[in-house]
Design a protein around this motif. Structure first.
Motif: not given
Length: 322
Positions: A9-11, A13, A114, A163, A165-166, A178, A183, A222
């Motif tokens: 998960t980027l960035p 969670l 997400l 927020s 997140h990818h 991590t 991001a 990334t």
């Protein structure tokens, strides 16, 4: 995608209890596989509700209004009870997301988007392997993918999400740190700084630490497909996959980008850490194939002994991005 799939998960969670997590992505993009791993109190899945209401057909669109009504009732129940809940549906249309944002706002709950956005060809291939009751018509899937691409982090934040997140799948047996996570929304700036640094801009060289805390290796984690697309526009080439022994039983894999004159590499994008050389080769080649890269035949791979082994696998073409 299997139930053993893990996700990056980027960035990362950092969930507040009672958060509404909303998937945004086309069919066959990994949402349901992620749901099986999500650290939430409840999952609300539109396909499952359609299956229940229709008596077994998750793709029966005639029951979608009833399924959506049931979905919304469940969301109200979970949010009212302060549960962290993941909504597993496409949510690619802005008006659908607006209703979810308003629902979370009324309950005073954070709402997190997400993003699930593999290359279109990957979604089409996965969709073709689905059972008939879960298969999305190809024109619908293409439409969903196009809308999902428009749902950028800036757009989603502007809609009221707390927020964005990818979500990226990590192949089986991979362990990823991590450290040095970049991001996706910062990739364009990072590529520009890298380019200037190689051209001799001393100020840009000093700025590299902003994007790469461990600059010497230039390795980052990334969205590699997004990175390579932006890198290509900046005049960089994805030249080869690198598989290298790290320590013990751990092997690392990355895709390297160079300037067109094949000078010093600008960045290596981490594809994962693996438990054996065989696993590293297999999973890295699979990742390359999934991203549309054309790899050199095996007899052209360069195998070096660099304190344990190192494999260079040339790439004959840039990834094809939708």
């Amino acid at each position: 995608m299997t139930t053993s799939t893990r996700f990056l998960t980027l960035p990362p969670l950092d969930l507040v209890p009672g958060t509404l997590l909303v998937a945004v992505g086309p069919g066959a993009s990994g949402k349901s596989a992620y749901a099986e791993t999500a650290a939430v109190d409840a999952v609300v899945c539109l396909d499952s509700l359609r299956r229940e209401i229709s008596g077994g057909d998750a793709g029966d669109q005639s029951v979608t209004p009833a399924a959506v009504e049931r979905q919304n009732a469940l969301l109200e129940e979970h949010l009212g009870a302060g549960r962290t809940v993941f909504l597993d549906s496409t949510n690619v249309e802005p008006h659908v997301r607006a209703g979810l944002v308003e629902r979370a706002r009324r309950r005073g709950r954070p709402i997190v988007a997400l993003l699930f956005l593999p290359h279109l060809d990957i979604c089409l291939a996965r969709n073709a392997l689905r059972s008939a009751d879960r298969r999305v018509p190809e024109d619908t899937l293409r439409w969903q993918h196009a809308l999902a691409r428009e749902a950028t982090p800036d757009v989603l934040l502007g809609e009221g999400f707390t927020s964005v997140h990818h979500i990226e799948p990590v192949p089986t047996e991979v362990t990823m740190s991590t450290d040095d996570v970049l991001a996706p929304e910062r990739i364009a700036d990072a590529v520009a700084v890298l380019r200037k640094a190689q051209e001799g801009d001393e100020e840009a060289h000093e700025d590299l630490g902003t994007y790469f805390p461990y600059y010497e290796g230039l390795v980052m984690q990334t969205d590699h497909a997004l990175y390579l697309g932006l890198a290509a526009r900046a005049g960089l080439e994805a030249t080869h996959l690198l598989i290298m022994h790290i320590e013990g039983d751990t092997w690392g894999a990355s895709v390297d980008t160079y300037t067109s004159d094949l000078g010093m590499p600008l960045a290596s994008v981490n594809l994962g850490d693996y438990i054996s050389r065989t696993e590293a080769v297999r999973e890295t080649v699979r990742a390359a194939t999934d991203n549309g890269w054309v790899l050199a035949p095996e007899h052209e791979w360069a195998d070096f002994d660099c304190g344990g082994g190192e494999i260079h696998i040339p790439i004959h073409a840039r990834p094809v991005l939708g």
